[in-house]
Design a protein around this motif. Structure first.
Motif, PDB file in Angstrom:
ATOM      1  N   ASP A   1     -15.764 -67.791  27.046  1.00 22.89           N
ATOM      2  CA  ASP A   1     -16.961 -68.998  27.356  1.00 22.89           C
ATOM      3  C   ASP A   1     -17.830 -68.886  26.409  1.00 22.89           C
ATOM      4  O   ASP A   1     -18.910 -69.510  26.519  1.00 22.89           O
TER       5      ASP A   1
ATOM      6  N   ARG B   1     -18.614 -80.753  40.553  1.00 21.77           N
ATOM      7  CA  ARG B   1     -16.937 -80.221  40.001  1.00 21.77           C
ATOM      8  C   ARG B   1     -17.085 -79.561  39.018  1.00 21.77           C
ATOM      9  O   ARG B   1     -17.981 -79.644  38.208  1.00 21.77           O
ATOM     10  N   TYR B   2     -15.896 -78.922  38.584  1.00 23.34           N
ATOM     11  CA  TYR B   2     -15.929 -77.884  37.364  1.00 23.34           C
ATOM     12  C   TYR B   2     -14.644 -77.982  36.653  1.00 23.34           C
ATOM     13  O   TYR B   2     -13.679 -78.644  37.166  1.00 23.34           O
ATOM     14  N   GLY B   3     -14.962 -77.504  35.305  1.00 22.71           N
ATOM     15  CA  GLY B   3     -13.791 -77.560  34.616  1.00 22.71           C
ATOM     16  C   GLY B   3     -12.770 -76.463  35.167  1.00 22.71           C
ATOM     17  O   GLY B   3     -13.082 -75.405  35.552  1.00 22.71           O
ATOM     18  N   ASP B   4     -11.439 -76.576  34.863  1.00 25.03           N
ATOM     19  CA  ASP B   4     -10.350 -75.704  35.481  1.00 25.03           C
ATOM     20  C   ASP B   4     -10.711 -74.253  34.805  1.00 25.03           C
ATOM     21  O   ASP B   4     -10.667 -73.281  35.741  1.00 25.03           O
ATOM     22  N   SER B   5     -11.291 -74.127  33.757  1.00 26.45           N
ATOM     23  CA  SER B   5     -11.489 -72.605  33.105  1.00 26.45           C
ATOM     24  C   SER B   5     -12.479 -72.203  33.720  1.00 26.45           C
ATOM     25  O   SER B   5     -12.599 -70.899  33.570  1.00 26.45           O
TER      26      SER B   5
ATOM     27  N   LYS C   1     -13.661 -72.582  37.073  1.00 21.44           N
ATOM     28  CA  LYS C   1     -13.650 -72.770  38.667  1.00 21.44           C
ATOM     29  C   LYS C   1     -13.681 -71.368  39.301  1.00 21.44           C
ATOM     30  O   LYS C   1     -12.944 -70.488  38.609  1.00 21.44           O
TER      31      LYS C   1
ATOM     32  N   GLU D   1     -16.171 -79.661  25.955  1.00 17.01           N
ATOM     33  CA  GLU D   1     -15.580 -79.871  27.349  1.00 17.01           C
ATOM     34  C   GLU D   1     -16.399 -79.694  28.238  1.00 17.01           C
ATOM     35  O   GLU D   1     -17.351 -79.080  28.072  1.00 17.01           O
TER      36      GLU D   1
END
Length: 116
Positions: A88, A57-61, A63, A45
């Motif tokens: 994580d 930009r970042y993955g939702d998990s 942010k 991911e």
């Protein structure tokens, strides 16, 4: 030849922090660097990306917890990871693309384990 190296992983307790680093050599790369991760049994991911003008930009998990940046030379890209959680835990990879072919390269990854 192109070489991408990720470093900085390790074992950390929940709530702790780590800073990963990515360096690349052997090619002329685009300004975009991506960080992704893969846990056992799960798909890779996207975690974070930094591109032209230092847009991120970042993955939702992640942010609000992770921050991607690069040094003044642009040669090293960092992933600052704060408030780490057990979920994580994964192998983290840095992806670089060469300007000529656009081909993606990544290294062997660096293991991050979040556990008490």
């Amino acid at each position: 030849q192109v070489q991408v190296v990720e470093s900085g992983g390790g074992l950390v307790q929940p709530g702790g922090s780590l800073r990963l680093a990515c360096t690349a050599s052997g090619g002329v790369f685009t300004t975009t660097t991506g960080w992704s991760r893969q846990a056992p049994g799960k798909q890779r991911e996207l975690v974070a990306e930094i591109t032209t003008g230092d847009r991120t930009r970042y993955g939702d998990s992640v942010k609000g917890r992770f921050n991607v940046s690069r040094d003044n030379t642009g040669n090293t890209v960092y992933l600052q990871m704060n408030s780490l959680r057990p979920e994580d835990t994964a192998t983290y990879y840095c992806t670089k693309r060469t300007r000529d072919s656009g081909r993606a390269y990544w290294g062997q990854g660096t293991q991050v384990t979040v556990s008490s």
